[in-house]
Design a protein around this motif. Structure first.
Motif, PDB file in Angstrom:
ATOM      1  N   GLY A 203     -16.500  53.951 -96.600  1.00  0.00           N
ATOM      2  CA  GLY A 203     -15.880  55.137 -96.029  1.00  0.00           C
ATOM      3  C   GLY A 203     -16.675  55.860 -94.966  1.00  0.00           C
ATOM      4  N   PHE A 204     -17.831  55.334 -94.595  1.00  0.00           N
ATOM      5  CA  PHE A 204     -18.623  55.981 -93.547  1.00  0.00           C
ATOM      6  C   PHE A 204     -18.540  55.259 -92.217  1.00  0.00           C
ATOM      7  CE2 PHE A 204     -21.295  52.842 -95.539  1.00  0.00           C
ATOM      8  CZ  PHE A 204     -21.991  52.262 -94.490  1.00  0.00           C
ATOM      9  N   TYR A 205     -18.030  54.024 -92.227  1.00  0.00           N
ATOM     10  CA  TYR A 205     -18.057  53.222 -90.998  1.00  0.00           C
ATOM     11  C   TYR A 205     -17.241  53.855 -89.875  1.00  0.00           C
ATOM     12  CZ  TYR A 205     -20.556  49.344 -93.126  1.00  0.00           C
ATOM     13  OH  TYR A 205     -21.519  48.574 -93.713  1.00  0.00           O
ATOM     14  N   GLN A 206     -16.090  54.435 -90.222  1.00  0.00           N
ATOM     15  CA  GLN A 206     -15.241  55.005 -89.180  1.00  0.00           C
ATOM     16  C   GLN A 206     -15.877  56.228 -88.527  1.00  0.00           C
ATOM     17  OE1 GLN A 206     -14.725  55.220 -92.361  1.00  0.00           O
ATOM     18  NE2 GLN A 206     -14.471  57.393 -92.817  1.00  0.00           N
ATOM     19  N   ARG A 207     -16.972  56.722 -89.095  1.00  0.00           N
ATOM     20  CA  ARG A 207     -17.684  57.839 -88.470  1.00  0.00           C
ATOM     21  C   ARG A 207     -18.756  57.370 -87.492  1.00  0.00           C
ATOM     22  NH1 ARG A 207     -17.067  59.800 -93.853  1.00  0.00           N
ATOM     23  NH2 ARG A 207     -19.203  59.275 -94.435  1.00  0.00           N
ATOM     24  N   LEU A 208     -19.010  56.066 -87.463  1.00  0.00           N
ATOM     25  CA  LEU A 208     -19.922  55.499 -86.471  1.00  0.00           C
ATOM     26  C   LEU A 208     -19.136  55.195 -85.202  1.00  0.00           C
ATOM     27  CD1 LEU A 208     -21.912  53.048 -88.782  1.00  0.00           C
ATOM     28  CD2 LEU A 208     -22.728  55.220 -87.843  1.00  0.00           C
ATOM     29  N   PRO A 209     -19.622  55.601 -84.039  1.00  0.00           N
ATOM     30  CA  PRO A 209     -18.822  55.480 -82.805  1.00  0.00           C
ATOM     31  C   PRO A 209     -18.284  54.088 -82.523  1.00  0.00           C
ATOM     32  CG  PRO A 209     -20.725  56.875 -82.416  1.00  0.00           C
ATOM     33  CD  PRO A 209     -20.897  56.304 -83.792  1.00  0.00           C
ATOM     34  N   PHE A 220      -5.623  51.887 -85.952  1.00  0.00           N
ATOM     35  CA  PHE A 220      -5.904  52.909 -86.956  1.00  0.00           C
ATOM     36  C   PHE A 220      -6.359  54.184 -86.250  1.00  0.00           C
ATOM     37  CE2 PHE A 220      -6.428  48.887 -89.210  1.00  0.00           C
ATOM     38  CZ  PHE A 220      -5.637  49.104 -90.337  1.00  0.00           C
ATOM     39  N   GLU A 221      -5.394  54.923 -85.711  1.00  0.00           N
ATOM     40  CA  GLU A 221      -5.715  56.120 -84.938  1.00  0.00           C
ATOM     41  C   GLU A 221      -6.448  57.163 -85.771  1.00  0.00           C
ATOM     42  OE1 GLU A 221      -2.696  54.852 -85.286  1.00  0.00           O
ATOM     43  OE2 GLU A 221      -2.119  54.074 -83.305  1.00  0.00           O
ATOM     44  N   GLU A 222      -6.224  57.139 -87.093  1.00  0.00           N
ATOM     45  CA  GLU A 222      -6.851  58.137 -87.962  1.00  0.00           C
ATOM     46  C   GLU A 222      -8.362  58.002 -87.998  1.00  0.00           C
ATOM     47  OE1 GLU A 222      -5.094  54.997 -90.898  1.00  0.00           O
ATOM     48  OE2 GLU A 222      -4.791  55.701 -88.837  1.00  0.00           O
ATOM     49  N   ALA A 223      -8.904  56.871 -87.540  1.00  0.00           N
ATOM     50  CA  ALA A 223     -10.359  56.698 -87.498  1.00  0.00           C
ATOM     51  C   ALA A 223     -11.009  57.720 -86.582  1.00  0.00           C
ATOM     52  CB  ALA A 223     -10.717  55.290 -87.053  1.00  0.00           C
ATOM     53  N   ALA A 224     -10.250  58.239 -85.615  1.00  0.00           N
ATOM     54  CA  ALA A 224     -10.793  59.254 -84.701  1.00  0.00           C
ATOM     55  C   ALA A 224     -11.166  60.523 -85.449  1.00  0.00           C
ATOM     56  CB  ALA A 224      -9.783  59.565 -83.597  1.00  0.00           C
ATOM     57  N   GLY A 225     -10.511  60.774 -86.583  1.00  0.00           N
ATOM     58  CA  GLY A 225     -10.799  61.974 -87.352  1.00  0.00           C
ATOM     59  C   GLY A 225     -11.854  61.786 -88.416  1.00  0.00           C
ATOM     60  N   GLY A 226     -12.374  60.579 -88.539  1.00  0.00           N
ATOM     61  CA  GLY A 226     -13.462  60.343 -89.488  1.00  0.00           C
ATOM     62  C   GLY A 226     -13.022  60.103 -90.914  1.00  0.00           C
ATOM     63  N   GLU A 227     -11.703  59.976 -91.149  1.00  0.00           N
ATOM     64  CA  GLU A 227     -11.218  59.778 -92.512  1.00  0.00           C
ATOM     65  C   GLU A 227     -10.969  58.297 -92.778  1.00  0.00           C
ATOM     66  OE1 GLU A 227      -7.451  61.089 -95.402  1.00  0.00           O
ATOM     67  OE2 GLU A 227      -7.497  61.671 -93.288  1.00  0.00           O
ATOM     68  N   PHE A 228     -11.372  57.829 -93.957  1.00  0.00           N
ATOM     69  CA  PHE A 228     -11.080  56.462 -94.372  1.00  0.00           C
ATOM     70  C   PHE A 228      -9.832  56.509 -95.231  1.00  0.00           C
ATOM     71  CE2 PHE A 228     -11.372  52.504 -96.701  1.00  0.00           C
ATOM     72  CZ  PHE A 228     -11.877  51.623 -95.755  1.00  0.00           C
ATOM     73  N   THR A 229      -8.719  56.068 -94.693  1.00  0.00           N
ATOM     74  CA  THR A 229      -7.424  56.228 -95.350  1.00  0.00           C
ATOM     75  C   THR A 229      -7.069  55.011 -96.204  1.00  0.00           C
ATOM     76  OG1 THR A 229      -6.231  55.249 -93.491  1.00  0.00           O
ATOM     77  CG2 THR A 229      -6.640  57.619 -93.402  1.00  0.00           C
ATOM     78  N   ASP A 230      -6.058  55.215 -97.065  1.00  0.00           N
ATOM     79  CA  ASP A 230      -5.561  54.097 -97.856  1.00  0.00           C
ATOM     80  C   ASP A 230      -5.009  53.003 -96.950  1.00  0.00           C
ATOM     81  OD1 ASP A 230      -6.250  55.418-100.157  1.00  0.00           O
ATOM     82  OD2 ASP A 230      -4.220  56.119-100.608  1.00  0.00           O
ATOM     83  N   ARG A 231      -4.388  53.389 -95.848  1.00  0.00           N
ATOM     84  CA  ARG A 231      -3.858  52.399 -94.909  1.00  0.00           C
ATOM     85  C   ARG A 231      -4.979  51.533 -94.338  1.00  0.00           C
ATOM     86  NH1 ARG A 231      -1.596  51.727 -89.436  1.00  0.00           N
ATOM     87  NH2 ARG A 231      -2.910  53.404 -88.648  1.00  0.00           N
ATOM     88  N   MET A 232      -6.123  52.149 -94.065  1.00  0.00           N
ATOM     89  CA  MET A 232      -7.260  51.383 -93.573  1.00  0.00           C
ATOM     90  C   MET A 232      -7.778  50.438 -94.651  1.00  0.00           C
ATOM     91  SD  MET A 232      -9.117  54.475 -91.484  1.00  0.00           S
ATOM     92  CE  MET A 232     -10.631  53.600 -91.187  1.00  0.00           C
ATOM     93  N   ALA A 233      -7.872  50.930 -95.878  1.00  0.00           N
ATOM     94  CA  ALA A 233      -8.348  50.081 -96.976  1.00  0.00           C
ATOM     95  C   ALA A 233      -7.431  48.880 -97.159  1.00  0.00           C
ATOM     96  CB  ALA A 233      -8.428  50.892 -98.270  1.00  0.00           C
ATOM     97  N   ASP A 234      -6.122  49.114 -97.127  1.00  0.00           N
ATOM     98  CA  ASP A 234      -5.170  48.021 -97.311  1.00  0.00           C
ATOM     99  C   ASP A 234      -5.242  47.013 -96.169  1.00  0.00           C
ATOM    100  OD1 ASP A 234      -4.349  49.360 -99.581  1.00  0.00           O
ATOM    101  OD2 ASP A 234      -2.533  50.195 -98.675  1.00  0.00           O
ATOM    102  N   GLY A 235      -5.534  47.511 -94.964  1.00  0.00           N
ATOM    103  CA  GLY A 235      -5.572  46.628 -93.807  1.00  0.00           C
ATOM    104  C   GLY A 235      -6.868  45.859 -93.644  1.00  0.00           C
TER     105      GLY A 235
END
Length: 288
Positions: A203-209, A220-235
């Motif tokens: 859950g920290f990777y999406q916070r690395l640029p 996964f546009e939500e990665a811009a906000g630093g959140e690791f979502t269920d959609r990301m986990a499933d994908g």
């Protein structure tokens, strides 16, 4: 288990992979060894080559040397080193490694790196690099034996990474090298447990640029906000029943994948059984 390659991730103050592989080579006489990834900034390429040469002497042709620049927080925060122009740095680094390990000598002066030395004889080490965005995948096609991704969705590998790697290979007039996908995987039908484990472990990777930009480019546009979502986990994670996981692994070639590097997800409950089941399944698939 009939697995082909034993891979080690390398970061921080982890044990030196070359020492581990040299010791293991005396007991494991068939499998190959791979690093994913040895950070480049803390080691001059001649020092990196020395370690690789040691493994190659006891296990000729059995080392896949994966190197990469890592990320600014780790290089500057942990090592206190300047993280400057990472893609240019990586190009110079690989140029030195290729010359020294493949040809036996190097005479190179770059913007960031310099090397002038020869060794007794060339090695059989296969040099590979980490890759997340088109520039590094293109570089892998141009100069290396493979590009190693991590946390890259499979459609991104097919639609972005593989064409970029092919472009680099075409520009250099050489065959496209291996596309190696380092992916989280676990045999488990408990989707919520897999998602919870993913948030904790990844859950920290999406916070690395670098990862954030890759994930956004992959949809996964939500990665811009630093959140690791269920959609990301499933994908990002291959999970499900043994049959479902097996089908997804067998389909990897359809996405341009030449080799899978499996990172088994550690579940909070029943993790030992899930790990055993996953290892057994991977062994069966490797034997097919």
């Amino acid at each position: 288990l009939a697995l082909d390659t034993a891979w080690l991730t390398v970061g921080g103050a982890a044990p030196d992979p070359f020492a581990v592989f040299t010791a293991a080579a005396h007991r494991a006489e068939r499998i190959t060894f791979g690093t994913s990834i040895v950070p480049t900034y803390p080691r001059h390429p001649i020092t990196m080559a020395q370690g690789a040469m040691t493994v190659d002497q006891v296990a000729p042709g059995r080392l896949k040397l994966g190197v990469g620049p890592s990320h600014r927080p780790g290089i500057e925060g942990t090592w206190g080193l300047e993280f400057n122009k990472p893609l240019s740095h990586l190009r110079e680094y690989v140029t030195i490694l290729n010359a020294l390990l493949n040809e036996g000598e190097v005479d190179f002066d770059g913007e960031q790196l310099h090397a002038h030395i020869r060794i007794a004889q060339p090695t059989q080490v296969k040099v590979m690099i980490s890759a997340l965005r088109t520039g590094s995948f293109r570089l892998s096609g141009e100069l290396t034996e493979g590009g190693i991704s991590w946390m890259c969705p499979l459609p991104y590998i097919r639609d972005v990474a593989t064409p970029a790697q092919q472009e680099g290979a075409d520009a250099a007039g050489r065959p496209k090298p291996a596309m190696i996908v380092h992916t989280p995987i676990v045999v488990s039908e408990d989707r919520e447990a897999v998602r919870a484990a993913a948030r904790q472990q990844f859950g920290f990777y999406q916070r690395l640029p670098f990862y954030s930009r890759m994930l956004q480019a992959a949809g996964f546009e939500e990665a811009a906000g630093g959140e690791f979502t269920d959609r990301m986990a499933d994908g990002l994670i291959i999970s499900g029943s043994a049959n479902e996981v097996a089908d997804r692994v067998r389909s990897l070639g359809e996405y341009g994948v030449d080799e899978m590097l499996a990172a088994i997800v550690q579940l909070p409950e029943g993790g030992r059984e899930a790990r055993r089941s996953t290892l057994e399944l991977l062994g069966e698939l490797a034997s097919e």
